[in-house]
Design a protein around this motif. Structure first.
Motif, PDB file in Angstrom:
ATOM      1  N   ASN A   1       0.837  -1.198   0.000  1.00  0.00           N
ATOM      2  CA  ASN A   1       0.000   0.000   0.000  1.00  0.00           C
ATOM      3  C   ASN A   1       0.877   1.254   0.000  1.00  0.00           C
ATOM      4  OD1 ASN A   1       0.947   0.282   2.639  1.00  0.00           O
ATOM      5  ND2 ASN A   1      -0.889  -0.625   3.548  1.00  0.00           N
TER       6      ASN A   1
ATOM      7  N   SER B   1      -0.079  -5.623   1.444  1.00  0.00           N
ATOM      8  CA  SER B   1      -1.527  -5.460   1.451  1.00  0.00           C
ATOM      9  C   SER B   1      -2.153  -6.374   0.411  1.00  0.00           C
ATOM     10  CB  SER B   1      -1.891  -4.007   1.147  1.00  0.00           C
ATOM     11  OG  SER B   1      -3.283  -3.871   0.941  1.00  0.00           O
TER      12      SER B   1
ATOM     13  N   GLU C   1      -8.851  -5.897   6.046  1.00  0.00           N
ATOM     14  CA  GLU C   1      -8.656  -6.622   4.790  1.00  0.00           C
ATOM     15  C   GLU C   1      -9.170  -8.053   4.882  1.00  0.00           C
ATOM     16  OE1 GLU C   1      -5.045  -4.505   2.383  1.00  0.00           O
ATOM     17  OE2 GLU C   1      -4.677  -6.485   3.263  1.00  0.00           O
TER      18      GLU C   1
END
Length: 368
Positions: free
Chosen positions: A123, A129, A155
């Motif tokens: 990210n 990420s 997430e």
């Protein structure tokens, strides 16, 4: 769809196609596709004799199927992803995650899947990420095994909401999300270790937990307290102590500042065994006790609860043994089960831990 080149005329080359195979075998391209992809399409039914003829043509022409197209036709990439928010390959040759990865690789191979390691999706803060660019980077794989800690609850909740198949290695609890995981039974393993210490004659046993009271791996503290109750030991005889910040030493509420203070506390209170949450701390406590003239395990037995014997000094320590390789294998089995039955309840598997004996474990000096 194939990639093999076929020589023609004046030294040119082109790829052998399914159409070439069909012409050579005297069948339609639909039949060739059905045979190569090992599935029937609508009304196409292929006899064994025709299948044999197609495969002979494949061999004679040197046709190589396009793997991506073949998997797409089967409805599967035959890929299992492996993702972690932490680096899996530090400089040390045998990291804590090594055995997990060995088990994952072994079981994926047995199940006929390739492994795809996800490491590059980051990210804006340069942190790993899953949704770094707003889309699920794991979807290249049919499903994924998630290894390690420090996960993003947001997430993971989104991944579950997207109905993407994944299994954690390690127990995870995120409110409102039913997660699939394969965990080690730290609770039962810790309780069994305390019972083993008692069976060897120890009656004053303390647990030393990490600083600030944060429990990175759930179950160990509950396991100690459960064994304490089962053995009929009082909190005074089997206390839970917390490492504090040096150089505070032992303060009024019983917090231990460092390994030296822990060893001194054990000597002053007559404790003959310590169960230490972080095995590296146990190594430091052993060294501090020996510097103070106490023998290990005669005066003080030590057992670590990290389950990472390849860390410096820990190999010479009695320690809980985590079935890491088996956990990796079981995670892949659970994931393959989810891929076969997407509507199944999230699998949650717990595997037993055991005690790895070491020179820091023994009976107290006054017990034969």
């Amino acid at each position: 769809m194939g990639r093999t080149r076929r020589r023609t005329g004046a030294g040119g080359a082109r790829r052998v196609t399914q159409a070439d195979v069909a012409a050579h075998a005297g069948v339609s391209t639909g039949i060739v596709s059905s045979v190569i992809n090992e599935r029937d399409y609508g009304s196409i039914r292929v006899s064994q004799a025709t299948r044999d003829r197609v495969w002979r043509s494949v061999k004679e022409l040197g046709y190589v199927p396009n793997i991506a197209a073949r998997n797409l036709a089967r409805g599967s990439n035959r890929l299992i992803g492996v993702f972690t928010y932490q680096p899996l390959f530090p400089l040390e040759s045998r990291d804590f995650y090594h055995e997990f990865l060995v088990g994952i690789e072994e079981e994926a191979e047995r199940a006929g899947y390739h492994l795809l390691l996800f490491t590059g999706s980051q990210n804006a803060g340069r942190q790993r990420s899953i949704y770094a660019e707003g889309i699920n980077s794991l979807q290249l794989a049919d499903g994924s095994v998630l290894v390690g800690t420090d996960e993003s609850s947001e997430e993971i909740a989104r991944l579950a909401a997207d109905s993407y198949p994944f299994v954690f290695v390690g127990q995870r609890e995120i409110p409102g999300v039913e997660l699939s995981y394969v965990a080690a039974d730290y609770l039962g393993g810790t309780a069994a270790i305390v019972h083993e210490l008692a069976a060897r004659g120890h009656r004053r046993i303390a647990m030393v937990q990490s600083a600030h009271g944060h429990e990175g791996i759930p179950g160990r503290r509950a396991g100690f307290r459960r064994a304490r109750a089962e053995l009929g030991l009082s909190a005074a005889d089997a206390p839970v102590l917390t490492l504090g910040e040096p150089p505070l030493g032992v303060d009024s509420d019983g917090t231990l500042a460092d390994a030296t203070a822990a060893a001194a506390w054990a000597a002053g209170r007559g404790a003959t065994a310590l169960v230490v949450e972080d095995s590296t701390h146990a190594v430091h406590i052993r060294d501090a006790a020996e510097r103070a003239g106490r023998s290990v395990p005669g005066d003080l037995a030590l057992v670590g609860l990290s389950g990472a014997p390849e860390r410096p000094g820990v190999a010479d320590l009695a320690e809980i043994s985590i079935p890491r390789r088996e956990m990796g294998q079981e995670a892949v089995r659970a994931l393959v089960g989810l891929l076969a039955d997407p509507g199944a309840a999230p699998p949650r598997v717990t595997l037993d831990c055991s005690l790895r004996e070491g020179p820091s474990l023994g009976p107290p000096r006054d017990v034969d």
